[in-house]
Design a protein around this motif. Structure first.
Motif, short mmCIF file in Angstrom:
data_model
loop_
_atom_site.label_atom_id
_atom_site.label_comp_id
_atom_site.label_asym_id
_atom_site.label_seq_id
_atom_site.Cartn_x
_atom_site.Cartn_y
_atom_site.Cartn_z
N LYS A 35 -7.05 22.12 -0.48
CA LYS A 35 -5.64 21.78 -0.49
C LYS A 35 -4.99 21.84 0.89
CE LYS A 35 -4.60 23.06 -5.22
NZ LYS A 35 -3.77 23.86 -6.09
N SER A 36 -5.67 22.48 1.87
CA SER A 36 -5.06 22.59 3.19
C SER A 36 -5.12 21.24 3.91
CB SER A 36 -5.77 23.67 4.01
OG SER A 36 -7.08 23.26 4.32
N LEU A 37 -4.27 21.11 4.89
CA LEU A 37 -4.22 19.88 5.69
C LEU A 37 -5.20 20.03 6.85
CD1 LEU A 37 -0.35 19.37 5.69
CD2 LEU A 37 -2.03 18.18 4.29
N LYS A 38 -6.34 19.40 6.74
CA LYS A 38 -7.37 19.48 7.78
C LYS A 38 -6.91 18.72 9.01
CE LYS A 38 -10.44 21.29 4.98
NZ LYS A 38 -10.88 22.62 5.07
N SER A 39 -7.10 19.32 10.19
CA SER A 39 -6.59 18.68 11.39
C SER A 39 -7.46 18.93 12.60
CB SER A 39 -5.16 19.17 11.66
OG SER A 39 -5.15 20.57 11.83
N ASP A 53 -5.77 14.82 8.35
CA ASP A 53 -6.24 14.05 7.20
C ASP A 53 -5.28 14.27 6.03
OD1 ASP A 53 -8.42 13.09 8.55
OD2 ASP A 53 -9.83 14.53 7.70
N MET A 54 -4.75 13.15 5.50
CA MET A 54 -3.82 13.21 4.38
C MET A 54 -4.10 12.09 3.40
SD MET A 54 -0.40 14.01 6.60
CE MET A 54 0.52 14.91 5.38
N PRO A 55 -5.33 11.97 2.92
CA PRO A 55 -5.65 10.87 2.01
C PRO A 55 -4.84 10.94 0.72
CG PRO A 55 -7.38 12.51 1.96
CD PRO A 55 -6.44 12.92 3.06
N GLY A 56 -4.40 9.78 0.27
CA GLY A 56 -3.67 9.70 -0.99
C GLY A 56 -2.21 10.07 -0.89
N VAL A 57 -1.73 10.38 0.31
CA VAL A 57 -0.32 10.71 0.49
C VAL A 57 0.42 9.47 0.96
CG1 VAL A 57 1.32 12.14 1.78
CG2 VAL A 57 -0.86 13.11 1.05
N LYS A 60 6.12 7.86 2.86
CA LYS A 60 7.49 8.30 2.54
C LYS A 60 7.53 9.75 2.07
CE LYS A 60 7.63 6.64 -2.25
NZ LYS A 60 7.35 7.92 -2.83
N ASP A 61 6.38 10.32 1.72
CA ASP A 61 6.32 11.70 1.23
C ASP A 61 5.87 12.68 2.31
OD1 ASP A 61 7.15 10.99 -1.35
OD2 ASP A 61 5.10 10.46 -1.94
N ILE A 62 5.93 12.26 3.57
CA ILE A 62 5.57 13.12 4.70
C ILE A 62 6.83 13.39 5.52
CG2 ILE A 62 4.15 13.37 6.77
CD1 ILE A 62 2.27 11.23 5.58
N ASP A 120 -4.40 4.66 7.41
CA ASP A 120 -5.67 4.92 6.71
C ASP A 120 -5.83 6.39 6.31
OD1 ASP A 120 -6.37 2.23 6.96
OD2 ASP A 120 -7.36 2.57 8.88
N GLY A 121 -4.73 7.01 5.86
CA GLY A 121 -4.80 8.38 5.39
C GLY A 121 -4.85 9.43 6.48
N VAL A 122 -4.63 9.03 7.74
CA VAL A 122 -4.63 9.98 8.85
C VAL A 122 -3.28 9.90 9.57
CG1 VAL A 122 -5.72 10.65 11.04
CG2 VAL A 122 -7.13 9.75 9.17
#
Length: 143
Positions: A35-39, A53-57, A60-62, A120-122
């Motif tokens: 669940k953590s935001l890998k960076s 990395d934020m795949p599937g986000v 507008k939700d960031i 692309d999710g990044v």
């Protein structure tokens, strides 16, 4: 066959309190790690570059904020529905949803010149450095 293997593993993991507690502890910590935001953070003489990395986000939700030398990233991923077979079986479900947040302390940043791009999710955030003392509270727009 996969169902049989999963059932055998579940029976083994639940065979007594030791294995039950061990498997619960192991898989809960693994799930929290997912669940953590890998960076990755790169530093040069002129800037910091943070890639998350934020795949599937959805963009507008960031939300990004920079205050007191701390970059804060907040994100939300809405729920989703998986299709199961006619009996309702899903072999495994590892994708999660909810809210995420992570902060990074990055000194000597020109907050007004921070830029961000989501592709692309990044999420890539570029934070130019400065040597002068400036206002340290800024919201950041994502391109």
């Amino acid at each position: 066959m996969s169902n049989d293997l999963m059932n055998r593993f579940n029976r083994l993991a639940n065979s007594d309190d030791f294995f039950n507690n061990f498997s619960r502890s192991f898989f809960n910590s693994w799930n929290n790690e997912m669940k953590s935001l890998k960076s990755d953070i790169k530093e040069t003489d002129k800037e910091y570059i943070v890639k998350i990395d934020m795949p599937g986000v959805d963009k507008k939700d960031i939300a990004l904020n920079f205050k007191d030398d701390v970059l804060t990233v907040d994100a939300k991923r809405d729920s989703f529905s998986d299709e199961s077979d006619p009996k309702g079986n899903i072999l495994t479900s590892e994708r999660d949803y909810g809210t995420y947040s992570r902060s990074y302390r990055l000194p000597q940043v020109d907050g007004k010149a921070i830029s961000a791009k989501y592709e692309d999710g990044v999420l890539t955030v570029t934070l130019p450095k400065t040597k002068e003392e400036i206002d340290k509270n800024h919201n950041i727009q994502i391109d």
